[in-house]
Design an enzyme around this catalytic site. Structure first.
Site, PDB file in Angstrom:
ATOM      1  N   GLY A  11       0.827  -1.212   0.000  1.00 31.17           N
ATOM      2  CA  GLY A  11       0.000   0.000   0.000  1.00 31.17           C
ATOM      3  C   GLY A  11       0.858   1.256   0.000  1.00 31.17           C
ATOM      4  N   ASN A  33      -2.967  -8.455   0.490  1.00 35.66           N
ATOM      5  CA  ASN A  33      -3.935  -9.192  -0.346  1.00 35.66           C
ATOM      6  C   ASN A  33      -4.258  -8.414  -1.630  1.00 35.66           C
ATOM      7  OD1 ASN A  33      -5.549  -7.137   0.547  1.00 35.66           O
ATOM      8  ND2 ASN A  33      -7.178  -8.423   1.373  1.00 35.66           N
ATOM      9  N   LYS A  92     -13.016  -5.963   9.277  1.00 31.76           N
ATOM     10  CA  LYS A  92     -12.328  -7.231   9.553  1.00 31.76           C
ATOM     11  C   LYS A  92     -10.817  -7.055   9.723  1.00 31.76           C
ATOM     12  CE  LYS A  92     -13.492 -11.101   7.474  1.00 31.76           C
ATOM     13  NZ  LYS A  92     -13.813 -12.014   6.350  1.00 31.76           N
ATOM     14  N   GLY A 103      -1.458 -12.219  17.890  1.00 36.68           N
ATOM     15  CA  GLY A 103      -1.164 -13.622  18.202  1.00 36.68           C
ATOM     16  C   GLY A 103       0.205 -14.028  17.670  1.00 36.68           C
ATOM     17  N   TYR A 146     -14.332   2.300   9.870  1.00 35.66           N
ATOM     18  CA  TYR A 146     -12.884   2.502  10.001  1.00 35.66           C
ATOM     19  C   TYR A 146     -12.546   2.941  11.426  1.00 35.66           C
ATOM     20  CZ  TYR A 146      -8.209   4.265   8.679  1.00 35.66           C
ATOM     21  OH  TYR A 146      -6.849   4.493   8.561  1.00 35.66           O
ATOM     22  N   TYR A 160      -3.226  -7.041  24.826  1.00 36.71           N
ATOM     23  CA  TYR A 160      -2.111  -7.989  24.645  1.00 36.71           C
ATOM     24  C   TYR A 160      -0.849  -7.469  25.331  1.00 36.71           C
ATOM     25  CZ  TYR A 160      -3.938 -11.676  21.665  1.00 36.71           C
ATOM     26  OH  TYR A 160      -4.600 -12.787  21.201  1.00 36.71           O
TER      27      TYR A 160
END
Ligand code: UDP
Length: 313
Positions: A11, A33, A92, A103, A146, A160
């Protein structure tokens, strides 16, 4: 030398980060992607030894073999037109995608920097915006997909950090411009430059009195890199505090291109913030950072890219 994963690496901002880290001799894994990213942005890197492209959606499980020192999470549609056209993907990647990279960071013991946004402040009631302002966001408006995804991303990142002791960094990015912006992403700069270069009317939304503060991409990248290597886990604003009305911004672009284009006025999009200006006191004190490139030289550096893309070079 570090092994660095950059999501959204093809991007606008991601590709500038890839270039910076490859240039410093790090090994870069660029994941994208190609939904809003473009291989043309990383073309010059594709045959470099320490650069690898991985075609993947970061909302799916991410497997990276071997060591990983740093993750930069920059994958997301990021313009108002993208949010309208890709609302679910936007939600998403900010939520599920951020969870996946957290993770991965935990599993690899990697440091993670996430790209957050001035949209966290919504249509702000405090001006300029400092990091301790909590914002004025409409969760169910068109920009909510957004804004809320990024606010969730910040919350998840802090969880986290606090619960799993992952080394995290959060940058709140304000309006940024430069080469490799998508011509048709609907943002002010690509719209104004391509319209002016084609001699078309330049479309100002509303009466053009709304303000933004535009940062040249090289300044932004420098601020982000400094934040990455700092010890600060709470959000830091990176942007250029020099504020301008959108009408004046359009006039500056027309003047630079030497075009005869006229300003025409169109409806202001829903929830379009009336003002926006970063308070960068924290970045100045913590990172010793402030922008170096003023609007005139930043626009001049950006012009040749757009002339080539529009075909007027
Ligand atoms: N804008 C405009 N004409 C355009 C595109 C954008 O007047 O063709 C305005 C837009 O309404 C906003 C400002 O320019 O007030 C900056 O828009 P952009 O999409 O670049 O960023 P954001 O709204 O996310 O700050």
């Amino acid at each position: 030398m570090k092994r660095i994963l950059i999501t959204g690496g093809a991007g606008f901002l991601g590709s500038h980060l890839c270039e910076r880290f490859v240039g410093e001799g790090h090994e870069v894994l660029c994941m994208d992607n190609l939904l809003t990213g473009d291989l043309a942005n990383i073309e010059s890197l594709l045959h470099t030894k320490n650069f690898h492209f991985i075609h993947q959606d970061v909302t799916e499980f991410i497997h990276v073999s071997g060591r990983l020192d740093v993750i930069m999470h920059f994958a997301s549609p990021a313009s108002p037109i993208d949010y309208l056209e890709l609302p679910i993907q936007t939600l998403k990647v900010g939520s599920l995608g951020t969870h996946k990279v957290l993770g991965l960071a935990k599993a690899k013991g990697a440091r993670l920097l996430i790209a957050s946004t001035s949209e966290c402040y919504g249509d702000p009631l405090v001006h300029p915006q400092s990091e301790d302002y909590w914002g004025n966001v409409n969760p169910v408006g068109p920009r909510g997909v957004y804004d809320e995804a990024k606010r969730f991303a910040e919350a998840m990142t802090m969880a986290y950090h606090r619960f799993h002791q992952v080394e995290t960094r959060i940058v709140r990015i304000f309006n940024t411009y430069g080469p490799r912006m998508r011509l048709n992403d609907g943002r002010a700069l690509p719209a104004f430059m391509s319209q002016a270069l084609r001699g078309q009317d330049v479309t100002v939304f509303g009466d053009g009195s709304q303000t933004r503060s535009f940062c040249y991409v090289d300044d932004l990248v420098e601020g982000i890199v400094r934040l990455l290597w700092s010890d600060e886990s709470l959000p830091v604003n990176i942007g250029n505090p020099s504020e301008i009305t959108i009408k004046e911004f359009a006039e500056r672009v027309i003047e630079l291109t030497g075009s005869n284009s006229r300003l025409v006025y169109a409806d202001l999009p829903e929830d379009d913030p009336k003002v926006r200006q970063p308070d960068i006191t924290k970045a100045r004190e913590l990172l010793g950072w402030e922008p170096q490139v003023d609007l005139a030289s930043g626009l001049a550096r950006t012009l040749s890219f757009f002339q080539e893309r529009v075909g007027t070079a």
